[in-house]
Design an enzyme around this catalytic site. Structure first.
Site, short mmCIF file in Angstrom:
data_model
loop_
_atom_site.label_atom_id
_atom_site.label_comp_id
_atom_site.label_asym_id
_atom_site.label_seq_id
_atom_site.Cartn_x
_atom_site.Cartn_y
_atom_site.Cartn_z
CE LYS A 104 -2.12 -1.27 3.82
NZ LYS A 104 -1.45 -2.56 4.10
NE ARG A 141 7.60 -2.32 6.28
CZ ARG A 141 6.28 -2.29 6.36
NH1 ARG A 141 5.59 -1.69 5.41
NH2 ARG A 141 5.66 -2.85 7.36
P1 AP5 Z 1 0.37 0.47 8.84
O1 AP5 Z 1 1.57 1.31 8.82
O2 AP5 Z 1 -0.84 0.88 8.07
O3 AP5 Z 1 0.81 -1.01 8.45
P2 AP5 Z 1 0.14 -2.17 7.57
O4 AP5 Z 1 -1.25 -1.97 7.10
O5 AP5 Z 1 0.43 -3.38 8.36
O6 AP5 Z 1 0.85 -2.02 6.26
P3 AP5 Z 1 2.35 -1.94 6.05
O7 AP5 Z 1 2.82 -0.51 6.17
O8 AP5 Z 1 3.06 -2.93 6.91
O9 AP5 Z 1 2.48 -2.47 4.56
P4 AP5 Z 1 2.18 -1.84 3.17
O10 AP5 Z 1 1.01 -2.51 2.55
O11 AP5 Z 1 2.18 -0.34 3.20
O12 AP5 Z 1 3.47 -2.37 2.40
P5 AP5 Z 1 4.79 -1.61 1.90
O13 AP5 Z 1 4.47 -0.81 0.68
O14 AP5 Z 1 5.52 -0.94 3.01
O15 AP5 Z 1 -0.14 0.24 10.34
C1 AP5 Z 1 0.76 -0.08 11.38
C2 AP5 Z 1 0.00 -0.22 12.69
O16 AP5 Z 1 -0.63 1.04 13.02
C3 AP5 Z 1 -1.15 -1.23 12.71
O17 AP5 Z 1 -0.71 -2.55 12.98
C4 AP5 Z 1 -2.03 -0.66 13.85
O18 AP5 Z 1 -1.49 -0.95 15.10
C5 AP5 Z 1 -1.91 0.84 13.63
N1 AP5 Z 1 -2.96 1.36 12.72
C6 AP5 Z 1 -2.76 1.94 11.50
N2 AP5 Z 1 -3.94 2.29 10.96
C7 AP5 Z 1 -4.89 1.92 11.84
C8 AP5 Z 1 -6.33 1.99 11.83
N3 AP5 Z 1 -6.98 2.52 10.78
N4 AP5 Z 1 -7.00 1.51 12.89
C9 AP5 Z 1 -6.36 0.98 13.95
N5 AP5 Z 1 -4.99 0.86 14.03
C10 AP5 Z 1 -4.28 1.34 12.97
O19 AP5 Z 1 5.63 -2.90 1.41
C11 AP5 Z 1 6.13 -3.84 2.36
C12 AP5 Z 1 7.53 -4.35 1.89
O20 AP5 Z 1 7.38 -5.06 0.66
C13 AP5 Z 1 8.53 -3.23 1.60
O21 AP5 Z 1 9.81 -3.66 2.01
C14 AP5 Z 1 8.49 -3.04 0.08
O22 AP5 Z 1 9.73 -2.59 -0.45
C15 AP5 Z 1 8.14 -4.45 -0.39
N6 AP5 Z 1 7.29 -4.47 -1.57
C16 AP5 Z 1 6.18 -3.72 -1.80
N7 AP5 Z 1 5.64 -4.02 -2.99
C17 AP5 Z 1 6.44 -5.01 -3.53
C18 AP5 Z 1 6.39 -5.77 -4.74
N8 AP5 Z 1 5.42 -5.56 -5.66
N9 AP5 Z 1 7.35 -6.71 -4.95
C19 AP5 Z 1 8.34 -6.90 -4.03
N10 AP5 Z 1 8.44 -6.22 -2.87
C20 AP5 Z 1 7.48 -5.28 -2.62
#
Ligand code: AP5
Length: 209
Positions: free
Chosen positions: A13, A127
């Site tokens: 995302k 990551r």
């Molecule tokens: P948040 O920061 O929103 O974390 P998440 O939803 O778990 O999502 P991530 O940031 O971990 O992943 P992402 O989908 O953004 O992936 P990314 O692009 O970084 O939330 C964190 C915490 O905050 C929650 O657990 C909760 O406690 C709290 N919170 C937040 N919002 C809340 C709400 N609305 N209500 C309640 N609590 C809330 O990619 C991940 C990795 O994969 C990176 O290393 C990237 O380089 C790699 N990557 C990405 N795409 C690819 C691809 N196509 N191929 C290969 N590698 C890739």
């Protein structure tokens, strides 16, 4: 454009948000980033949210809803926004709907990025983030450039244990909001497996439809 990005942790995302917000000239509103900033700044909200986040649990609805509704009232949201990581529960989806309706506004699309669980764990544990720019890297899939490699950090909740909890919460709390948007006929399902560029193309095509 008023958009939402939904998907399990590590679906990409944050990675995809940059291209989408540039294309439409809208702000990227990541509740995860906002909460991490609050924790870093030691605000009251940050103090309350910290333990939930480290465990991989969701921060309570009332705290997150108030934070987002206030953010959406800022002038840069007048022509739209991209919400990343919100809503994550039925209560959050209902609050967002009510806030938009009260202003005669509606969402244009909800993009759901799907990625299988085994790939999610690999993506999350590898990551790394640049604390200066906020840029996202991966130790294997997208390594940081040598010039900044020594300063990149791992998020506190990017452990295998916390990721399992985050995945469980996604299934029990967040996946149930998907039918809500499907019924409104604004849900776009996108396969998140492939290079970031391939996924970006799929999202652009889905939003053009
Ligand atoms: P948040 O920061 O929103 O974390 P998440 O939803 O778990 O999502 P991530 O940031 O971990 O992943 P992402 O989908 O953004 O992936 P990314 O692009 O970084 O939330 C964190 C915490 O905050 C929650 O657990 C909760 O406690 C709290 N919170 C937040 N919002 C809340 C709400 N609305 N209500 C309640 N609590 C809330 O990619 C991940 C990795 O994969 C990176 O290393 C990237 O380089 C790699 N990557 C990405 N795409 C690819 C691809 N196509 N191929 C290969 N590698 C890739």
């Amino acid at each position: 454009m008023r958009l939402i990005l939904v998907g399990p942790p590590g679906a990409g995302k944050g990675t995809q948000a940059t291209a989408i917000t540039k294309r439409y000239g809208i702000p990227h509103i990541s509740t995860g980033d906002m909460l991490r900033s609050a924790v870093k700044a030691g605000t009251e909200l940050g103090k309350k949210a910290d333990a939930y986040m480290q465990r991989g649990d969701l921060v309570p609805d009332d705290l997150v809803i108030a934070m987002v509704i206030e953010r959406l009232q800022q002038p840069d949201c007048v022509n739209g926004f991209l919400l990343d990581g919100f809503p994550r529960t039925r209560a959050q989806a209902a609050s967002l709907d009510a806030a938009l309706e009260a202003n005669d506004l509606a969402l244009d699309a909800v993009v759901l990025i799907n990625v299988p669980d085994d790939l999610i764990v690999e993506r999350i544990v590898g990551r790394r983030m640049d604390p200066v720019t906020g840029d996202i890297y991966h130790i294997s899939f997208n390594p940081p450039p040598a010039a900044i490699a020594s300063r990149v950090v791992q998020r506190k909740d990017d452990t295998e244990e916390a990721v399992r909890t985050r995945l469980e919460k996604y299934v029990s709390e967040t996946a149930p909001i998907v039918p809500f948007y499907q019924d409104k006929d604004i849900l776009k399902r996108v396969d998140g497996v492939g290079s970031p560029a391939e996924v970006a193309e799929r999202i652009a095509a889905a939003l053009a439809m």
